[in-house]
Design a protein around this motif. Structure first.
Motif, PDB file in Angstrom:
ATOM      1  N   UNK A 267       0.829  -1.309   0.162  1.00  0.00           N
ATOM      2  CA  UNK A 267       0.029  -0.078   0.081  1.00  0.00           C
ATOM      3  C   UNK A 267       1.022   1.274   0.021  1.00  0.00           C
ATOM      4  N   UNK A 268       2.232   1.260   0.591  1.00  0.00           N
ATOM      5  CA  UNK A 268       3.014   2.425   0.452  1.00  0.00           C
ATOM      6  C   UNK A 268       3.486   2.640  -0.920  1.00  0.00           C
ATOM      7  N   UNK A 269       3.446   1.535  -1.857  1.00  0.00           N
ATOM      8  CA  UNK A 269       4.147   1.920  -3.106  1.00  0.00           C
ATOM      9  C   UNK A 269       2.954   2.165  -4.130  1.00  0.00           C
ATOM     10  N   UNK A 270       1.714   1.657  -3.863  1.00  0.00           N
ATOM     11  CA  UNK A 270       0.639   1.741  -4.835  1.00  0.00           C
ATOM     12  C   UNK A 270      -0.267   2.905  -4.820  1.00  0.00           C
ATOM     13  N   UNK A 272      -2.572   6.194  -4.227  1.00  0.00           N
ATOM     14  CA  UNK A 272      -2.311   7.740  -3.650  1.00  0.00           C
ATOM     15  C   UNK A 272      -1.098   7.572  -3.036  1.00  0.00           C
ATOM     16  N   UNK A 273      -0.982   6.890  -2.166  1.00  0.00           N
ATOM     17  CA  UNK A 273       0.270   6.909  -1.128  1.00  0.00           C
ATOM     18  C   UNK A 273       1.547   6.733  -1.919  1.00  0.00           C
ATOM     19  N   UNK A 274       1.572   5.675  -3.172  1.00  0.00           N
ATOM     20  CA  UNK A 274       2.601   5.692  -3.800  1.00  0.00           C
ATOM     21  C   UNK A 274       3.116   7.064  -4.489  1.00  0.00           C
ATOM     22  N   UNK A 279       6.442  11.882  -4.513  1.00  0.00           N
ATOM     23  CA  UNK A 279       6.647  13.221  -4.485  1.00  0.00           C
ATOM     24  C   UNK A 279       7.577  13.651  -3.497  1.00  0.00           C
ATOM     25  N   UNK A 280       7.393  13.059  -2.263  1.00  0.00           N
ATOM     26  CA  UNK A 280       8.160  13.401  -1.153  1.00  0.00           C
ATOM     27  C   UNK A 280       9.635  13.123  -1.428  1.00  0.00           C
ATOM     28  N   UNK A 281       9.842  11.993  -1.946  1.00  0.00           N
ATOM     29  CA  UNK A 281      11.194  11.925  -2.343  1.00  0.00           C
ATOM     30  C   UNK A 281      11.984  13.083  -3.408  1.00  0.00           C
ATOM     31  N   UNK A 317       5.137  12.995   3.105  1.00  0.00           N
ATOM     32  CA  UNK A 317       5.518  11.630   3.750  1.00  0.00           C
ATOM     33  C   UNK A 317       4.121  11.290   4.809  1.00  0.00           C
ATOM     34  N   UNK A 318       3.879  12.183   5.541  1.00  0.00           N
ATOM     35  CA  UNK A 318       2.657  12.164   6.448  1.00  0.00           C
ATOM     36  C   UNK A 318       1.465  11.506   5.896  1.00  0.00           C
ATOM     37  N   UNK A 319       1.238  12.380   4.932  1.00  0.00           N
ATOM     38  CA  UNK A 319      -0.188  12.092   4.077  1.00  0.00           C
ATOM     39  C   UNK A 319       0.129  10.614   3.377  1.00  0.00           C
ATOM     40  N   UNK A 320       1.104  10.274   3.005  1.00  0.00           N
ATOM     41  CA  UNK A 320       1.471   9.202   2.126  1.00  0.00           C
ATOM     42  C   UNK A 320       1.120   7.988   3.257  1.00  0.00           C
TER      43      UNK A 320
END
Ligand code: SF4
Ligand code: SF4
Lengths: 348, 165, 336
Positions: A267-270, A272-274, A279-281, A317-320
């Motif tokens: 879920x961290x990579x797919x 909206x979170x992805x 974008x944070x990177x 990051x926090x929203x992700x």
């Protein structure tokens, strides 16, 4: 209450009444099939679930409130630390910037937290108890402690605008409140990691070892970025260093979380979170480059841009992470598959 | 072939239970139950709409495909079943077409009770036509089947009783 | 408060500070005799004055409730499977039937739930095509070599009243509390709608009511228990699928029932939640199931999140020290 003929057995505190005859019906006992033969014809699916429904309930928190708070609270805590440092090292402009950032972020934090309750007056119920098993309880006390302290600090900055008597009072309170605020602030930046990890949400709980560090680092990136953006380049060096260090650490810790979570990192990579985390990177890279350039070139414009980029990195990051948790809770796969690995063996 | 039955959640034609929120939410909509085989043959979708037509009327219902319904073999023919709960009507918290519109005015020859357990029908995908088109659809079926106002109006019971003595 | 156990065996009422508590009370829900009448759902709503939560045909067999929630404290699940029940011979074996629709229906329902996977109650499901091949080719002929068996599982779900209840542990207001009967109850005048308990519950039981923001769940009829009555659902259950009583006694009865079913050839019978050494220290409301827990929507091996809380606090404190040290270092570094 209920009229009519007795239905089932009645169990009161003094024992059983009217035991129903059908209670031990021997279902499945008729017929000639030998037990244990015939067996399972269900094809081995990846996992099974009840019509694809979620097993646990995803958080009911609104993203802009709670993910927003994860960011704002971190920025508030980090800026409080930077304000103390600026004060001790004689950087008056940076101190003013940091104190205003810290008071602003703290105020907004309280506002979004209270807004998420629906009825603001219900906030006082939080102050009935102190409960170490509830990071939200501890966090509320931390934040409730921090708010008046940073408010005094911010008022101290603008004491020229206050009536004489108030300005005196604020002046006398300034030093003790700064000490207390500095003691509380670091915890404000990290406890939020424990807060969301202390749930059944697979992607959050699975990362409970890393989240406090990640959130603390991300808080430094946010605070460093905001304070660097709001201070003159000549004084902002510590903010820049703190922001860059926080940002680098946050990106490394994000990698560590991915490794820890394994299939739960999906879920961290797919979705909206992805997108948010990618974008944070980018923001991290841009922020670090711009802040370094601003230090070399003594450019305020670059400093503002770089600082805001780091703050954006932290928010993204926090929203992700917030959305990844919600997604991992909404899909039964993330609850069932990891638990299945160590679930008790199936009879038959 | 069509058969009707009741659900535990509703009482008789639903005239009382369709007004109760706690019962209505448990069975919120008129549905028809078909076997996966009939769904395949007739092109019906789980949770989609179907129109059920008999000699008397056409109604619509949501489709539930279920293994609990099975085609039956009658001599050499495969006969499909359509299951209809008879709890819906036009008023209440939950409304829907009434299965009773479909049934014939016949009594069971043995016990003289309204015969609603076995009647022939057709089932087709989609919602039923509205207004006069609905009547035209039924009339079309009646024409094809050669059904008139007098079809099935002969009372056979006395005849049978007379014969058997 | 006495010693605060976060895992392992525990007498929940005594450890919450009741000096002489009555026996711990709970439910044993024996799903093998459930007939799916939903009397428990309705009795619960009637007694506790819970609002209805909307009309939606879910296509999950006869389950149009979906899951437990703020306005559903008992939920009867319906599962259709193409396998026999115990030694039962099904008449379907002689019928000319094709492949089962059970798995396909489940996919249709899941697909209709969309991204949120029906995470909230009453999500509407859409229709997905099951019919003849999409190219409009001829329909599949009826074959006689497909499904031959059928069993219809029903199970009445409820709050588990965990020995180690995550909802209670994380509640920041103390609204959730342990009763003298060892059950877990929300005080609606204290709950402030923070929503922390909702994702904390490993079973997805407790939920927020949309219009007032507060959370609601089964109270194990605390009001009825206090006056020596049994809860509304178990009282209404016509088959005694829901049995109420002291947890110790229920556990014995449940173990006996599993043996009985195994002897009758129902080898798939197993208990869920009856083991005091599981991840939540055993549940006050436990179940006899005829398939794996996840088939009924239960987590296969739930663990109370607060078991790891001491470690989380440790990490949070170390991380806080790290943040302070980094800030300090930033100033030290800048001075050079
Ligand atoms: S099942 Fe969930 S709501 Fe019920 S006591 Fe356990 S944690 Fe709390
Ligand atoms: S009342 Fe009993 S038999 Fe009826 S649905 Fe509930 S548990 Fe099953």
């Amino acid at each position: 209450m209920t009229a009519g003929p007795p239905s089932g057995t009645e169990v009161r505190r003094d024992g059983l009444h009217r035991v129903a005859p059908g209670r031990d019906a021997l279902i499945g006992s008729r017929g000639g099939r030998r037990p244990g033969r015939g067996g399972e014809v269900v094809p081995p699916a990846e996992f099974r679930s009840y019509y694809g429904r979620a097993v646990i309930k995803p958080p009911v928190w609104k993203a802009h409130n709670i993910a927003g708070y994860l960011f704002l609270g971190g920025a508030a805590g980090g800026a409080t630390l930077l304000a103390a440092g600026a004060d001790l090292t004689g950087r008056p402009d940076m101190r003013r910037a940091a104190r205003l950032v810290s008071a602003g972020a703290t105020g907004l934090s309280l506002a979004v937290l209270i807004a998420d309750l629906g009825k603001p007056e219900r906030f006082v119920h939080m102050l009935r108890v102190v409960k170490p098993t509830s990071p939200m309880s501890i966090g509320t006390w931390l934040l409730s402690g921090l708010s008046p302290l940073v408010a005094v600090a911010a008022l101290d900055e603008v004491s020229g605008l206050l009536p004489r008597r108030w300005a005196d009072l604020v002046g006398r309170l300034a030093r003790p409140s700064r000490l207390a605020a500095t003691a509380i602030a670091p915890a404000v930046t990290t406890y939020t990691g424990a807060l969301i990890a202390n749930t059944a949400v697979p992607a959050w709980h699975g990362a409970y070892r890393e989240l406090p560090y990640l959130f603390g680092a991300s808080a430094l990136a946010a605070a460093g970025g905001l304070v660097a953006a709001a201070s003159p380049t000549s004084e902002a060096a510590p903010a820049r260093i703190a922001g860059i260090a926080g940002s680098v650490a946050a990106q490394l810790l994000d990698r560590a979380v991915h490794r820890r979570l394994g299939m739960l990192a999906e879920p961290l990579t797919k979705g909206r979170s992805g997108r948010l985390l990618r974008a944070s990177r980018w923001c991290a890279g841009a922020g670090i480059a711009l802040l370094t350039a601003s230090a070399v070139r003594r450019s305020r414009t670059l400093g503002v841009a770089g600082g805001l980029a780091l703050a954006a990195e932290s928010a993204l990051t926090k929203f992700g992470y917030f959305h990844a948790g919600t997604a991992s809770a909404a899909d039964p796969k993330y609850t069932v598959v990891p638990q299945r690995e160590h679930a008790p063996a199936t009879p038959a | 072939m069509l058969t009707t039955y009741r659900l535990t959640e509703h009482h008789t034609a639903g005239g009382m239970s369709r007004w109760l929120p706690y019962l209505s939410e448990l069975q919120p909509e008129m549905f028809c139950e078909v076997s996966p085989e009939l769904a395949d043959t007739a092109g019906l979708d789980h949770l989609g709409w179907a129109t059920i037509v008999t000699a008397r009327a056409a109604i619509e219902a949501r489709v539930l495909v279920t293994d609990r319904m099975v085609p039956v073999r009658v001599h050499d023919r495969i006969v499909h079943q359509v299951g209809l709960p008879y709890h819906w009507g036009r008023n209440g918290i939950t409304t829907g077409d009434s299965a009773n519109d479909l049934t014939h005015m016949a009594l069971d020859p043995d016990v003289h009770i309204q015969e609603v357990k076995a009647l022939t029908c057709d089932i087709r995908p989609g919602r039923r036509p509205r207004g006069p088109d609905r009547r035209r659809l039924v009339e079309e079926y009646q024409r094809r089947a050669g059904i008139s106002a007098t079809t099935g109006t002969t009372h056979r019971t006395t005849e049978r009783l007379g014969k058997s003595g | 408060m006495t010693d605060n156990l976060l895992e392992g065996r525990e007498d929940p009422a005594r450890d919450s500070g009741y000096p002489q508590p009555p026996p711990r009370m709970g439910f044993f829900t024996d799903t093998s005799v459930c007939i799916g009448c939903k009397a428990c759902e309705v009795a619960c709503k009637e007694w506790n004055l819970i609002p209805d939560d909307g009309l939606s045909l879910l296509g999950m067999s006869y389950d149009n409730t979906g899951m437990l929630g703020a306005d559903t404290w008992r939920h009867v699940a319906f599962i259709e499977q193409d396998r026999p029940l115990g030694r039962q011979n099904n008449a379907v074996a002689l019928m000319p039937v094709g492949p089962s629709s059970a798995a396909r229906n489940a996919q249709v329902v899941a697909a209709g739930l969309g991204d949120q996977h029906g995470a909230r109650l009453g999500s509407e499901t859409g229709a997905t095509r099951l019919g003849p091949s999409p190219d409009g080719g001829p329909a599949q002929p009826v074959t006689a070599d497909g499904r031959t068996e059928l069993r219809w599982l029903m199970a009445s779900d409820v709050c588990k009243h965990c020995t180690h209840a995550a909802c209670l542990d994380v509640c920041p207001t103390g609204s959730l509390f342990r009763t003298e009967f060892g059950t877990v109850v929300v005080q609606e005048d204290i709950c402030n709608g923070c929503g922390y308990c909702v994702p904390a519950c490993p079973y997805g039981v407790i939920d927020q009511r949309k219009d007032d923001g507060r959370v609601w769940k089964c109270t194990l009829c605390y009001d009825r228990l206090s006056v020596g009555q049994e809860p509304a659902c178990s009282k209404a259950c016509p088959t005694d699928s829901i049995q109420f009583g002291p947890v110790d006694e229920l556990r014995e009865r449940a173990a006996h029932r599993v043996e009985q079913l195994h002897d009758a050839g129902v080898v798939e019978a197993r208990l869920y939640g009856a083991d005091p050494d599981d991840g939540v220290g055993g549940t006050g409301a436990f179940f006899l199931l005829l398939d794996e827990p996840e088939v009924y929507g239960f987590p296969p091996d739930p663990v109370v999140t607060t078991r790891d809380l001491p470690a989380m606090w440790r990490h949070a404190v170390i991380a806080a020290v790290g943040v302070a040290a980094t800030a300090l270092a930033a100033f030290a570094g800048a001075r050079r």
